[in-house]
Design a protein around this motif. Structure first.
Motif, PDB file in Angstrom:
ATOM      1  N   MET A   1       0.842  -1.182   0.000  1.00 14.87           N
ATOM      2  CA  MET A   1       0.000   0.000   0.000  1.00 14.87           C
ATOM      3  C   MET A   1       0.887   1.245   0.000  1.00 14.87           C
ATOM      4  N   HIS A   2       0.539   2.184  -0.826  1.00 17.63           N
ATOM      5  CA  HIS A   2       1.296   3.440  -0.921  1.00 17.63           C
ATOM      6  C   HIS A   2       0.587   4.504  -0.097  1.00 17.63           C
ATOM      7  N   PHE A   3       1.278   5.031   0.872  1.00 20.36           N
ATOM      8  CA  PHE A   3       0.694   6.050   1.741  1.00 20.36           C
ATOM      9  C   PHE A   3       1.112   7.431   1.252  1.00 20.36           C
ATOM     10  N   SER A   4       0.496   7.870   0.157  1.00 23.10           N
ATOM     11  CA  SER A   4       0.853   9.170  -0.417  1.00 23.10           C
ATOM     12  C   SER A   4       0.574  10.310   0.546  1.00 23.10           C
ATOM     13  N   ARG A   5      -0.353  10.106   1.459  1.00 22.03           N
ATOM     14  CA  ARG A   5      -0.640  11.165   2.417  1.00 22.03           C
ATOM     15  C   ARG A   5       0.549  11.438   3.325  1.00 22.03           C
ATOM     16  N   LEU A   6       1.322  10.415   3.641  1.00 20.20           N
ATOM     17  CA  LEU A   6       2.520  10.632   4.456  1.00 20.20           C
ATOM     18  C   LEU A   6       3.473  11.575   3.746  1.00 20.20           C
ATOM     19  N   GLU A   7       3.693  11.323   2.492  1.00 28.14           N
ATOM     20  CA  GLU A   7       4.590  12.171   1.711  1.00 28.14           C
ATOM     21  C   GLU A   7       4.006  13.579   1.556  1.00 28.14           C
ATOM     22  N   ASN A   8       2.728  13.659   1.235  1.00 26.15           N
ATOM     23  CA  ASN A   8       2.096  14.966   1.053  1.00 26.15           C
ATOM     24  C   ASN A   8       2.119  15.799   2.328  1.00 26.15           C
ATOM     25  N   LEU A   9       1.807  15.183   3.457  1.00 27.72           N
ATOM     26  CA  LEU A   9       1.826  15.906   4.724  1.00 27.72           C
ATOM     27  C   LEU A   9       3.240  16.368   5.069  1.00 27.72           C
ATOM     28  N   ARG A  10       4.220  15.506   4.826  1.00 27.03           N
ATOM     29  CA  ARG A  10       5.615  15.866   5.105  1.00 27.03           C
ATOM     30  C   ARG A  10       6.020  17.081   4.283  1.00 27.03           C
ATOM     31  N   ILE A  11       5.688  17.065   3.020  1.00 25.61           N
ATOM     32  CA  ILE A  11       6.032  18.178   2.132  1.00 25.61           C
ATOM     33  C   ILE A  11       5.272  19.437   2.540  1.00 25.61           C
ATOM     34  N   ASP A  12       3.994  19.290   2.861  1.00 23.65           N
ATOM     35  CA  ASP A  12       3.189  20.441   3.299  1.00 23.65           C
ATOM     36  C   ASP A  12       3.751  21.094   4.557  1.00 23.65           C
ATOM     37  N   HIS A  13       4.428  20.302   5.392  1.00 21.40           N
ATOM     38  CA  HIS A  13       5.008  20.823   6.633  1.00 21.40           C
ATOM     39  C   HIS A  13       6.489  21.194   6.473  1.00 21.40           C
ATOM     40  N   ASP A  14       6.954  21.213   5.225  1.00 19.91           N
ATOM     41  CA  ASP A  14       8.338  21.586   4.910  1.00 19.91           C
ATOM     42  C   ASP A  14       9.365  20.758   5.679  1.00 19.91           C
ATOM     43  N   LEU A  15       9.126  19.453   5.721  1.00 18.33           N
ATOM     44  CA  LEU A  15      10.046  18.543   6.396  1.00 18.33           C
ATOM     45  C   LEU A  15      10.703  17.617   5.374  1.00 18.33           C
ATOM     46  N   THR A  16      11.912  17.192   5.686  1.00 15.01           N
ATOM     47  CA  THR A  16      12.597  16.214   4.848  1.00 15.01           C
ATOM     48  C   THR A  16      12.331  14.818   5.403  1.00 15.01           C
ATOM     49  N   GLN A  17      12.595  13.819   4.596  1.00 13.51           N
ATOM     50  CA  GLN A  17      12.484  12.447   5.086  1.00 13.51           C
ATOM     51  C   GLN A  17      13.424  12.230   6.259  1.00 13.51           C
ATOM     52  N   ALA A  18      14.604  12.819   6.197  1.00 12.90           N
ATOM     53  CA  ALA A  18      15.582  12.660   7.289  1.00 12.90           C
ATOM     54  C   ALA A  18      15.052  13.260   8.588  1.00 12.90           C
TER      55      ALA A  18
ATOM     56  N   VAL B   1       2.515   0.688  14.617  1.00 16.76           N
ATOM     57  CA  VAL B   1       1.436   1.497  15.177  1.00 16.76           C
ATOM     58  C   VAL B   1       1.981   2.671  15.973  1.00 16.76           C
ATOM     59  N   ASP B   2       3.052   2.477  16.731  1.00 13.58           N
ATOM     60  CA  ASP B   2       3.589   3.588  17.520  1.00 13.58           C
ATOM     61  C   ASP B   2       4.097   4.715  16.625  1.00 13.58           C
ATOM     62  N   PHE B   3       4.587   4.393  15.434  1.00 15.82           N
ATOM     63  CA  PHE B   3       5.008   5.429  14.483  1.00 15.82           C
ATOM     64  C   PHE B   3       3.793   6.146  13.896  1.00 15.82           C
ATOM     65  N   LEU B   4       2.723   5.405  13.639  1.00 12.54           N
ATOM     66  CA  LEU B   4       1.503   6.043  13.149  1.00 12.54           C
ATOM     67  C   LEU B   4       0.965   7.040  14.176  1.00 12.54           C
ATOM     68  N   ILE B   5       1.028   6.667  15.427  1.00 12.92           N
ATOM     69  CA  ILE B   5       0.572   7.571  16.493  1.00 12.92           C
ATOM     70  C   ILE B   5       1.426   8.830  16.504  1.00 12.92           C
ATOM     71  N   LYS B   6       2.735   8.669  16.445  1.00  4.14           N
ATOM     72  CA  LYS B   6       3.629   9.833  16.441  1.00  4.14           C
ATOM     73  C   LYS B   6       3.393  10.725  15.228  1.00  4.14           C
ATOM     74  N   LEU B   7       3.208  10.115  14.061  1.00  3.90           N
ATOM     75  CA  LEU B   7       2.967  10.887  12.849  1.00  3.90           C
ATOM     76  C   LEU B   7       1.632  11.625  12.909  1.00  3.90           C
ATOM     77  N   SER B   8       0.610  10.986  13.477  1.00  6.15           N
ATOM     78  CA  SER B   8      -0.682  11.661  13.591  1.00  6.15           C
ATOM     79  C   SER B   8      -0.573  12.861  14.528  1.00  6.15           C
ATOM     80  N   GLN B   9       0.254  12.751  15.556  1.00  7.26           N
ATOM     81  CA  GLN B   9       0.474  13.876  16.459  1.00  7.26           C
ATOM     82  C   GLN B   9       1.298  14.966  15.783  1.00  7.26           C
ATOM     83  N   LEU B  10       2.325  14.566  15.059  1.00  9.31           N
ATOM     84  CA  LEU B  10       3.181  15.528  14.370  1.00  9.31           C
ATOM     85  C   LEU B  10       2.373  16.370  13.377  1.00  9.31           C
ATOM     86  N   TYR B  11       1.535  15.707  12.589  1.00  6.59           N
ATOM     87  CA  TYR B  11       0.785  16.393  11.543  1.00  6.59           C
ATOM     88  C   TYR B  11      -0.602  16.851  12.002  1.00  6.59           C
ATOM     89  N   ASN B  12      -0.951  16.502  13.232  1.00  8.18           N
ATOM     90  CA  ASN B  12      -2.230  16.917  13.811  1.00  8.18           C
ATOM     91  C   ASN B  12      -3.417  16.401  12.989  1.00  8.18           C
TER      92      ASN B  12
END
Length: 80
Positions: free
Chosen positions: A1-18, A43-54
């Motif tokens: 499964m491709h989670f394009s939203r992860l990439e889109n949210l990261r870019i929208d928040h001006d963050l790098t993959q690193a 799952v713990d990473f999903l929780i952190k990402l949901s908090q990071l991106y609100n």
């Protein structure tokens, strides 16, 4: 499964993959594989990402188009 939203949210928040990988405590290549869907996200990473991106975890994984923001999340993880 491709989670394009992860990439889109990261870019929208001006963050790098690193930067996101550092936030999660993993290698950049591992995080890249999460974004591309070639590796399952813990799952713990999903929780952190949901908090990071609100946004909700359901939004992250494409189960809903509603972000369901959590106003206190950034403060709770020290980003406010």
């Amino acid at each position: 499964m491709h989670f394009s939203r992860l990439e889109n949210l990261r870019i929208d928040h001006d963050l790098t993959q690193a930067e996101v990988a550092f936030f999660l405590g993993c290698q950049r290549e591992v995080y890249r594989r999460y974004e591309k869907g070639t590796r399952q996200i813990p799952v713990d990473f999903l929780i952190k990402l949901s908090q990071l991106y609100n946004v909700s975890i359901d939004y992250l994984v494409g189960l809903t188009d509603t972000k369901n923001t959590y106003p206190r999340a950034k403060k709770q993880i020290g980003l406010d």
